[in-house]
Design an enzyme around this catalytic site. Structure first.
Site, PDB file in Angstrom:
ATOM      1  N   PHE A   5      20.399   4.264  30.916  1.00 39.09           N
ATOM      2  CA  PHE A   5      20.318   3.941  32.344  1.00 39.09           C
ATOM      3  C   PHE A   5      20.554   4.970  33.265  1.00 39.09           C
ATOM      4  CE2 PHE A   5      20.801  -0.235  30.077  1.00 39.09           C
ATOM      5  CZ  PHE A   5      19.730  -1.041  31.069  1.00 39.09           C
ATOM      6  N   ASP A   6      19.853   5.269  34.227  1.00 38.98           N
ATOM      7  CA  ASP A   6      20.213   5.884  35.445  1.00 38.98           C
ATOM      8  C   ASP A   6      21.251   5.450  36.109  1.00 38.98           C
ATOM      9  OD1 ASP A   6      20.105   8.365  37.552  1.00 38.98           O
ATOM     10  OD2 ASP A   6      18.956   6.922  38.480  1.00 38.98           O
ATOM     11  N   LEU A   7      21.993   5.991  36.933  1.00 39.87           N
ATOM     12  CA  LEU A   7      23.141   5.022  37.643  1.00 39.87           C
ATOM     13  C   LEU A   7      22.364   5.175  39.260  1.00 39.87           C
ATOM     14  CD1 LEU A   7      25.824   3.760  38.197  1.00 39.87           C
ATOM     15  CD2 LEU A   7      26.937   6.254  38.310  1.00 39.87           C
TER      16      LEU A   7
END
Length: 213
Positions: A5-7
């Site tokens: 996941f990107d943040l």
């Protein structure tokens, strides 16, 4: 299954903290941006490059802008943030179904870890991989490659999830598939143009896709 996941713009909405900190940094050079919505494009890509591309700063000025940004961000900006509705429930459900997860973000690791710990999300991830304050591992493809190494996985095992073209392109450079999320900070049709294999509009749709529902 493994999911990276990107943040920013994917797990949390950092609009207030990032735009206020960018505003603070630009003010150091006498640049006044009253409407912080104009600074939303700073969310996602490496900041140094954004200062150069979006406000015409020189490389030396961009380095100073980044230092000024971090003065405010490390003090208050990182917690001017919120978790998107449904994200924690999704992470919990994925974990219960045996999905392995990591965070792969261009944000410095030290800030990313603090943010995820602050919101009680760090326990869901086997690794939290970001850039370094010294300028190492800034490009998204490098971050993703490091996350793969830490988890000991191959590209065929992983879906990358992110809200910007940089996430999609970084995944493809590592030979993996990517899911684009429209609820973040994508501009126009950038996710489709970047070649995302799948695009969702909500956290609920993302969970259903990742679980094959």
């Amino acid at each position: 299954m493994v999911v990276f996941f990107d943040l920013d713009g994917t797990l949390t909405d950092p609009f207030e903290g990032i735009t206020r900190s960018v505003q603070f940094a630009l003010a150091h050079f006498g640049i006044d941006v009253a409407d912080r919505a104009q600074l939303a494009p700073y969310i996602g890509p490496p900041l140094r490059e954004s200062f150069i591309e979006r406000h015409g700063l020189s490389g030396e000025q961009a380095d100073e802008a980044l230092r000024q940004y971090r003065v405010r961000f490390s003090d208050v900006g990182m917690f001017e943030n919120r978790v998107y509705d449904g994200v924690e429930a999704m992470l919990r459900t994925l974990g219960e179904r045996g999905v392995r997860m990591a965070v792969a973000t261009s944000k410095p690791t030290v800030f990313s870890v603090k943010i995820l710990e602050h919101f009680g999300l760090s326990r869901y991830f086997e690794a939290i991989v970001g850039s370094e304050l010294n300028g190492h591992r800034v490009e998204k493809a490098e971050v993703i490659a490091e996350a793969m190494t830490r988890l000991g996985v191959t590209a065929d095992d992983v879906w990358m999830v992110g809200d910007r073209c940089f996430d999609i392109e970084g995944a493809h450079r590592n030979g993996m598939r990517a899911v684009g999320v429209r609820y973040g900070y994508a501009e126009g049709d950038e996710l489709a143009r970047a070649g995302a294999e799948h695009i969702v509009d909500t956290v609920e749709e993302l969970q259903a896709f990742l679980l094959g529902e």
